[in-house]
Design a protein around this motif. Structure first.
Motif: not given
Length: 283
Positions: A217-219, A256-260
């Motif tokens: 995500l480049g974070k 956002s992060l995925t649920q996984a």
């Protein structure tokens, strides 16, 4: 739990504590900053966009935090100010005196959120303290009240007195997930606020469950963990005096992060208890 949104992303950036009282999900933690270091960090954070500042009587920096707010030039009404009081004030009248002293140190005439810092169950007066806080809400001295470091057993006693606890600030990070504590909060409509949300040593920031999404995500890893808190609906108050890290810590909306990915960070839970046991530790 409802909240307000960031107009640029239409994403919720606050949670509702009480009708009309919205707490920003990301705030600036101020422990252990003191003196001019604290004032400068607070002023810098507000300039960087923070609108939620978290302090406490026992941090010995309320006056410095108040000075930082004044230096920022930002109207008090635009900020959400949280502080906490010690167990010496655990009575209805004591809480009112604690409010007066805290407001004087901070240079404000009201508080957005006032918390019981530790329950100190051996003293046996934390329920009275909560009753005193509700009285302060009722007379308009504070906008909302809550507790910190309360276990479910402590919360049940407060509820038995007929009080609904709006928020509990506890130690939560990927390795100290406190699932039973969080389950109790969910079941009883208690908002969770996470202190030390990035941990004390930050070892988990290098785990693939965190570093992988950071690369994708480049974070920064810290942003990933703060985003994990936000997507779980928690308030988080990371401490930083560094201007770049302050900006990074606040910049956790719009992705956002995925649920996984969330599940993988959840799986870092070790079962370790909080660093301090609130059945015995207090100040």
């Amino acid at each position: 739990m409802s909240g307000t949104t960031d107009k640029s992303t239409t994403e919720t950036t606050t949670a509702e504590l009480a009708p009309g009282v919205h707490i920003p999900l990301i705030g600036l933690g101020t422990w252990p900053l003191t003196g001019d270091d604290a004032s400068a960090a607070v002023a810098r954070a507000i300039d960087n966009g923070y609108r939620h500042i978290d302090t406490a009587e026992n941090y010995a920096n309320e006056a410095a935090v108040g000075e930082g707010i004044r230096r920022s030039g930002t109207e008090r009404s635009e900020l959400f100010l949280t502080t906490k009081f010690n167990t010496q004030w655990h009575s209805r009248d004591g809480v009112r005196r604690a409010f007066g002293e805290a407001a004087k140190r901070l240079g404000t005439d009201y508080l957005d959120l006032f918390l019981v810092h530790w329950p100190n169950p051996a003293q046996g007066r934390f329920v009275e303290a909560c009753e005193g806080l509700q009285q302060l809400v009722d007379d308009g001295s504070i906008r909302a009240w809550g507790v910190s470091n309360f276990k479910p057993a402590h919360l049940r006693l407060v509820q038995a007195a007929g009080l609904n606890v709006p928020v509990n600030q506890v130690q939560i990070d990927p390795e100290h997930g406190q699932p039973e504590q969080l389950r109790f909060h969910r079941d009883h409509g208690i908002l969770t606020a996470a202190y030390s949300p990035l941990g004390r040593n930050g070892d988990f920031l290098g785990h693939p469950a965190v570093s992988g999404p950071a690369r994708e995500l480049g974070k920064t890893p810290a942003q990933i963990v703060l985003r994990w808190h936000v997507q779980h609906g928690r308030v988080a108050t990371p401490k930083s005096a560094n201007p770049q890290r302050q900006r990074e810590n606040l910049d956790v909306f719009g992705f956002s992060l995925t649920q996984a990915q969330i599940d993988a960070i959840d799986a870092l839970e070790t079962g370790a208890p909080p660093r301090l046991d609130s059945d015995t530790y207090f100040h």
